[in-house]
Design a protein around this motif. Structure first.
Motif, PDB file in Angstrom:
ATOM      1  N   HIS A  36       0.819  -1.219   0.000  1.00  0.00           N
ATOM      2  CA  HIS A  36       0.000   0.000   0.000  1.00  0.00           C
ATOM      3  C   HIS A  36       0.854   1.271   0.000  1.00  0.00           C
ATOM      4  N   ILE A  37       2.163   1.115   0.258  1.00  0.00           N
ATOM      5  CA  ILE A  37       3.034   2.300   0.382  1.00  0.00           C
ATOM      6  C   ILE A  37       2.910   3.224  -0.827  1.00  0.00           C
ATOM      7  N   GLY A  40       0.062   5.535  -0.737  1.00  0.00           N
ATOM      8  CA  GLY A  40      -0.023   6.479   0.382  1.00  0.00           C
ATOM      9  C   GLY A  40      -1.102   6.131   1.391  1.00  0.00           C
ATOM     10  N   GLY A  41      -1.694   4.963   1.297  1.00  0.00           N
ATOM     11  CA  GLY A  41      -2.742   4.555   2.237  1.00  0.00           C
ATOM     12  C   GLY A  41      -3.283   3.193   1.819  1.00  0.00           C
ATOM     13  N   ASP A 167      -2.157  10.124  10.374  1.00  0.00           N
ATOM     14  CA  ASP A 167      -1.796   9.656   9.031  1.00  0.00           C
ATOM     15  C   ASP A 167      -1.820  10.792   8.005  1.00  0.00           C
ATOM     16  N   LYS A 168      -2.871  11.633   8.071  1.00  0.00           N
ATOM     17  CA  LYS A 168      -2.997  12.707   7.081  1.00  0.00           C
ATOM     18  C   LYS A 168      -1.922  13.774   7.295  1.00  0.00           C
ATOM     19  N   ARG A 171       1.365  12.517   6.071  1.00  0.00           N
ATOM     20  CA  ARG A 171       1.445  12.568   4.606  1.00  0.00           C
ATOM     21  C   ARG A 171       1.775  13.981   4.148  1.00  0.00           C
ATOM     22  N   TYR A 177       3.558   6.286   4.043  1.00  0.00           N
ATOM     23  CA  TYR A 177       2.591   5.445   4.744  1.00  0.00           C
ATOM     24  C   TYR A 177       3.349   4.284   5.392  1.00  0.00           C
ATOM     25  N   PRO A 178       3.044   3.783   6.573  1.00  0.00           N
ATOM     26  CA  PRO A 178       1.979   4.251   7.452  1.00  0.00           C
ATOM     27  C   PRO A 178       2.402   5.482   8.246  1.00  0.00           C
ATOM     28  N   GLY A 179       1.605   6.549   8.094  1.00  0.00           N
ATOM     29  CA  GLY A 179       2.012   7.860   8.580  1.00  0.00           C
ATOM     30  C   GLY A 179       2.254   7.958  10.068  1.00  0.00           C
TER      31      GLY A 179
END
Ligand code: KG4
Ligand code: ZN
Length: 333
Positions: A36-37, A40-41, A167-168, A171, A177-179
């Motif tokens: 998922h990297i 970005g999520g 997480d947001k 970013r 990710y994972p943030g």
């Protein structure tokens, strides 16, 4: 009772065997983070497909690691709600088929109750009543736990979860990710107050929280700096931001202590791994003479051992599911 547990609610495919809700005989977690990297999520469709590929492998390993075969198992527990629906369905279908084929009882487990139950594994002496601060990617709740299956929601976020907020913001800081965990890694541990964030209150609901304003304020600081070509001190920003989130959470916990009269705090969920939050929670508990239960990092994030622990208490109460069990994306605790 030996419970074989399955967890596929988000981006970890996991299986475990847990004895009597407290003793972990095996605990296998296959993380999809690498897949998922680049997005970005978590991409739900990819998560579901990867669970399908991994679930059989992870299940076999959980039995092998425990040195057991299916005939040694007394029940199958599975996370059925809440979570990503496609991801949940993989685990639920797998567990249903397994339970049906083996003639074993099936136990539906609530993901958030499982996060709380992770503490029964980590702390053999822990028993309710206690106050729980449950902080994950999708939930932020303060819960009064009066018995193993007796939960009262005291307060929750009105918008974003603390994990979503981490997480947001991570970013926007340019962290991969994972943030949340990556933002935590760049912290020095000493907030300096260089970056100031709002402290939102919900009128008439002192235990409720709001993280969307905090998230937007943080992202605005970063955007403004980028527009004016001002360099951001990322470590200081991460320190101050983590301090701000932790202050919001621990302030509510202190109110919950006052309201309930309880003197035990249990942390649960992925964000419970946050080092600033753990420090703040520890300081609070010391100040008000309360006991703090903060699970090891391996039991904060998603895993199946916690599902096995929660499943045991459901089974003790006679709460079994049948072949009509379906997954639910949303479900109150
Ligand atoms: O409980 P969890 O593994 O999955 C859900 O049920 O949502 O929680 C995942 C969340 C993510 O938002 C992740 O960024 C956050 O927990 N998280 C952290 C840390 N480790 C994981 N947030 C802040 N600091 C950390 N060290
Ligand atoms: Zn979780």
């Amino acid at each position: 009772m030996r419970v074989l547990a399955i967890e596929t609610s988000c981006d970890e495919t996991a299986a475990a065997v847990v004895k009597d809700g407290r003793e972990v005989l095996s605990n296998v977690v296959s993380s999809q983070v690498e897949n998922h990297i680049k997005f970005g999520g978590v991409v739900p469709e990819i998560a579901s497909r990867m669970h399908i590929e991994e679930i059989g492998i992870v299940y076999k390993k959980a039995l092998a690691d425990a040195n057991l075969s299916l005939s040694d198992i007394d029940g199958i527990a599975v996370t059925a709600f809440p979570g990503l629906i496609g991801a949940l369905l993989v685990g639920v279908n797998f567990a249903k088929s397994l339970a049906y084929a083996a003639g074993l009882p099936l136990i539906a487990v609530h993901h958030l109750k499982a996060h709380i139950a992770a503490n029964y594994i980590a702390f053999p002496e822990l028993a309710p009543p206690f106050v729980c601060l449950l902080v994950s990617g999708g939930h932020t709740e303060i819960i009064k736990v009066d018995d193993y299956l007796d939960f009262t929601l005291l307060g929750s976020t009105r918008d974003d979860a603390a994990g979503e907020c981490f997480d947001k913001v991570a970013r926007s800081l340019g962290l991969p990710y994972p943030g949340g965990v990556n933002l935590d890694k760049i912290c020095t541990g000493e907030p300096c107050g260089k970056y100031i964030f709002p402290s939102p209150k919900v009128d008439g609901a002192p235990l409720d929280m709001s993280f969307s304003g905090l998230k937007t304020a943080a992202i605005n600081i970063l955007h403004n700096a980028a527009q004016k070509n001002i360099e951001i001190d990322k470590a200081a920003f991460a320190d101050d931001f983590s301090e701000s989130v932790s202050r919001e959470l621990c302030g509510r916990v202190e109110t919950a202590f006052r309201e309930t009269g309880y003197k035990k705090l249990v942390l649960a969920g992925g964000v419970a791994a946050n080092s600033r939050l753990r420090k703040r929670a520890s300081e609070l508990c010391e100040r008000v003479c309360a006991a703090l239960y903060a699970p090891p990092l391996s039991l904060c994030g998603d895993n199946a051992a916690m599902v096995g622990a929660a499943g045991f208490y459901e089974a003790q109460a006679g709460n079994f599911a049948d072949v009509s069990l379906n997954a639910k994306a949303n479900c109150e605790i």
